[in-house]
Each structure stands twice: as structure tokens, then as C-alpha cells.
Design a protein around this motif. Structure first.
Motif, mmCIF file in Angstrom:
data_model
loop_
_atom_site.group_PDB
_atom_site.id
_atom_site.type_symbol
_atom_site.label_atom_id
_atom_site.label_comp_id
_atom_site.label_asym_id
_atom_site.label_seq_id
_atom_site.Cartn_x
_atom_site.Cartn_y
_atom_site.Cartn_z
ATOM 1 N N SER A 9 0.831 -1.202 0.000
ATOM 2 C CA SER A 9 0.000 0.000 0.000
ATOM 3 C C SER A 9 0.863 1.250 0.000
ATOM 4 O O SER A 9 2.037 1.213 0.371
ATOM 5 C CB SER A 9 -0.944 0.011 1.204
ATOM 6 O OG SER A 9 -0.214 0.136 2.397
ATOM 7 N N ASP A 11 0.330 5.845 0.297
ATOM 8 C CA ASP A 11 -0.505 7.033 0.437
ATOM 9 C C ASP A 11 0.071 8.150 -0.413
ATOM 10 O O ASP A 11 1.280 8.238 -0.624
ATOM 11 C CB ASP A 11 -0.552 7.496 1.904
ATOM 12 C CG ASP A 11 -1.274 6.513 2.801
ATOM 13 O OD1 ASP A 11 -1.018 6.548 4.022
ATOM 14 O OD2 ASP A 11 -2.073 5.715 2.293
ATOM 15 N N GLU A 14 -3.629 14.440 -2.277
ATOM 16 C CA GLU A 14 -4.344 14.895 -3.470
ATOM 17 C C GLU A 14 -3.603 16.063 -4.112
ATOM 18 O O GLU A 14 -3.135 16.973 -3.429
ATOM 19 C CB GLU A 14 -5.765 15.313 -3.087
ATOM 20 C CG GLU A 14 -6.663 15.599 -4.270
ATOM 21 C CD GLU A 14 -8.086 15.930 -3.856
ATOM 22 O OE1 GLU A 14 -8.297 16.274 -2.667
ATOM 23 O OE2 GLU A 14 -8.991 15.827 -4.700
ATOM 24 N N HIS A 40 -12.626 -0.172 -6.696
ATOM 25 C CA HIS A 40 -13.384 -1.141 -5.925
ATOM 26 C C HIS A 40 -14.521 -1.813 -6.685
ATOM 27 O O HIS A 40 -15.403 -1.166 -7.222
ATOM 28 C CB HIS A 40 -13.953 -0.453 -4.674
ATOM 29 C CG HIS A 40 -14.708 -1.368 -3.789
ATOM 30 N ND1 HIS A 40 -14.122 -2.445 -3.149
ATOM 31 C CD2 HIS A 40 -16.019 -1.404 -3.444
ATOM 32 C CE1 HIS A 40 -15.029 -3.078 -2.438
ATOM 33 N NE2 HIS A 40 -16.189 -2.478 -2.589
ATOM 34 N N LEU A 80 -8.800 12.109 -5.881
ATOM 35 C CA LEU A 80 -9.446 11.085 -5.060
ATOM 36 C C LEU A 80 -9.900 9.907 -5.922
ATOM 37 O O LEU A 80 -9.960 8.762 -5.457
ATOM 38 C CB LEU A 80 -10.621 11.691 -4.301
ATOM 39 C CG LEU A 80 -10.266 12.759 -3.269
ATOM 40 C CD1 LEU A 80 -11.541 13.328 -2.634
ATOM 41 C CD2 LEU A 80 -9.349 12.199 -2.186
ATOM 42 N N THR A 83 -7.809 6.634 -6.277
ATOM 43 C CA THR A 83 -7.751 5.623 -5.222
ATOM 44 C C THR A 83 -8.161 4.277 -5.807
ATOM 45 O O THR A 83 -9.269 4.125 -6.333
ATOM 46 C CB THR A 83 -8.693 5.987 -4.057
ATOM 47 O OG1 THR A 83 -8.202 7.176 -3.425
ATOM 48 C CG2 THR A 83 -8.764 4.871 -3.033
ATOM 49 N N ARG A 107 -2.193 -0.994 -3.135
ATOM 50 C CA ARG A 107 -3.406 -0.237 -2.826
ATOM 51 C C ARG A 107 -2.999 1.204 -2.592
ATOM 52 O O ARG A 107 -2.321 1.525 -1.626
ATOM 53 C CB ARG A 107 -4.099 -0.826 -1.599
ATOM 54 C CG ARG A 107 -5.453 -0.203 -1.321
ATOM 55 C CD ARG A 107 -6.192 -0.963 -0.223
ATOM 56 N NE ARG A 107 -6.496 -2.329 -0.617
ATOM 57 C CZ ARG A 107 -7.553 -2.683 -1.316
ATOM 58 N NH1 ARG A 107 -8.421 -1.769 -1.720
ATOM 59 N NH2 ARG A 107 -7.761 -3.947 -1.617
ATOM 60 N N HIS A 109 -3.867 4.980 -1.683
ATOM 61 C CA HIS A 109 -4.847 5.836 -1.008
ATOM 62 C C HIS A 109 -4.496 7.280 -1.310
ATOM 63 O O HIS A 109 -3.380 7.725 -1.016
ATOM 64 C CB HIS A 109 -4.796 5.614 0.507
ATOM 65 C CG HIS A 109 -5.077 4.212 0.928
ATOM 66 N ND1 HIS A 109 -6.352 3.723 1.077
ATOM 67 C CD2 HIS A 109 -4.246 3.173 1.214
ATOM 68 C CE1 HIS A 109 -6.291 2.449 1.459
ATOM 69 N NE2 HIS A 109 -5.037 2.091 1.543
ATOM 70 N N LEU A 111 -5.077 10.973 -0.281
ATOM 71 C CA LEU A 111 -5.532 11.665 0.926
ATOM 72 C C LEU A 111 -5.952 13.092 0.599
ATOM 73 O O LEU A 111 -5.225 13.817 -0.053
ATOM 74 C CB LEU A 111 -4.403 11.673 1.956
ATOM 75 C CG LEU A 111 -3.796 10.289 2.261
ATOM 76 C CD1 LEU A 111 -2.624 10.437 3.214
ATOM 77 C CD2 LEU A 111 -4.858 9.371 2.833
#
Lengths: 112, 115
Positions: A9, A11, A14, A40, A80, A83, A107, A109, A111
């Protein structure tokens, strides 16, 4: 066995560039690097691919090291909507016994 | 042009039954590949067909089979269903040869629940 290794994963803030690494140290001379992402519960979506030169399209840039043992997918201004799980795979162009191995991916993410 | 179409999108079966899933590729695409996706195992390759011939096969038991028709449409079948077969089954199509041969376009998947 997976032919690629990716971090589980990551992060990214944005608006910043997201840099996703992929290790493919056993890549063969005729194997291309492909990147896909899966938001997803949807089917994976093709992003970009390359052999040895850096590539850019409307979605991303792909940087492949000179020895071709690793690559980086760059999303220049992450939002976003970026993601997702990002998969790096290697495949030869021609005919061959070739199991398409996706691995677990990264993965990402984003933020706010 | 139309994307990859998978049917049915959702289905529920009981243990011991069999199921057939269908995949219609993008027009002009001659290769179809199938994948099983579960939370624990991720995206796993089942098999790939090109011009009605199975080109590659993943490490799944013989209960999982597939075929491709002359119009490139493909079906996969799972017999004697087990609880562990509950998964999202994805198919992808590609040109199969030439430039961009291996760029995969995925369908939305068929979600199978085995009770």
C-alpha cells in the motif's frame, strides 16, 4: 509465482504526483511491462505499457530503468478518483506458455 | 465501440451444482482470458483462449473449464461447486496478436456466491 513485486500500500496527497514502484528483476528481453488499476469491485482498467523506453499517455507516465529490472508508474496530479489497487505485470508479446500473473498489487490511497 | 460484456452479473448457487459464465469480447478481439478474484487470493489467472484454442492455463482444478466459439465469445464452466468457489469472475479480451496484442480490456465481472 509472481514475476513482479510491488509494495502492499501507499498514500499520496491529493494534487501531488503518485509514484508507484514495481520490481521485475527477472524480466526477459521480449517482455513488456503493463500497468492496470482496479477501482473497488470494478474490472481492472488498462493504464499504460512499455518495453524499454519511457512512455506517457493521458493517464500516466511509465519510467523503466535502463536495466529494465524495475519501473515506476507516475500519476502526475493524483485525485481522489485515483484511489485504487494498481497492478504491474510483465508479458511477452509473442506466443508462449504464459500465465498472466497479476500479484496482489499496490493499494493507493489518495488523501484529501 | 461496445466493451466486454459478462453475463450474468450476479448469481447464487448451492454446493454441488455447476455454473456457466459467458463473456462477449470487444469486436475484433480474438483472445479471451478468465480470472478468479477473491479477497484472500487476489486476481488469479484461470485460462486464456485465442481463436478457439486454449493457449494458457492457470493452476486450477479440472472442475474449471472453458471454451471459445468461432465468434470469439467465451464461456467458462465450474462443476461440482464448492463454497470456496465464491468469487468475482472476470474476463478480459485483447487483440491477441500484433501491436497492442496483450492490452487487456476487462468486463465488469460475474459475482458468484455458493451457499
Amino acid at each position: 509465482d509472481a514475476k513482479t513485486t510491488q509494495p502492499t500500500s501507499m498514500d499520496c496527497a491529493e494534487g501531488r504526483a503518485a509514484n508507484l514502484p514495481c520490481n521485475h528483476s527477472t524480466i526477459s528481453g521480449n517482455e513488456y511491462v503493463y500497468w492496470y488499476r482496479q477501482i473497488h469491485s470494478q474490472g481492472p482498467q488498462y493504464i499504460i505499457h512499455g518495453l524499454k523506453n519511457n512512455e506517457t499517455n493521458e493517464m500516466a507516465s511509465l519510467i523503466i530503468t535502463e536495466d529494465r529490472k524495475s519501473s515506476t508508474l507516475i500519476l502526475p496530479h493524483a485525485t481522489l478518483r485515483d484511489t485504487a489497487v494498481y497492478y504491474c505485470i510483465v508479458r511477452p508479446l509473442g506466443w508462449r506458455d504464459d500465465k498472466i500473473i497479476f500479484g496482489k498489487g499496490t493499494r493507493l490511497h489518495i488523501l484529501p | 465501440k461496445a466493451g466486454v460484456t459478462q453475463t450474468p452479473r450476479y448469481l447464487i448457487k448451492t454446493r454441488g451444482q455447476q455454473v456457466t459464465l459467458s463473456c462477449s469480447p470487444i469486436s475484433g478481439h480474438r483472445s479471451v482470458s478468465w480470472y478468479q478474484q477473491t479477497p484472500g487470493q487476489g486476481l488469479q489467472f484461470l485460462f486464456e483462449y485465442f481463436s478457439e484454442t486454449q493457449r494458457n492455463k492457470g493452476n486450477f482444478p479440472g472442475r474449471f473449464s472453458g471454451r471459445q466459439f468461432s465468434n470469439s465469445r467465451s464461456e467458462m464452466n465450474v462443476s461440482t461447486l464448492e463454497l470456496g468457489d465464491s468469487a468475482l469472475y472476470l474476463c478480459a479480451s485483447s487483440l491477441g496478436q500484433g501491436s497492442g496484442a496483450n492490452v487487456l480490456t476487462f468486463g465488469a465481472g460475474s459475482r458468484l456466491t455458493v451457499l
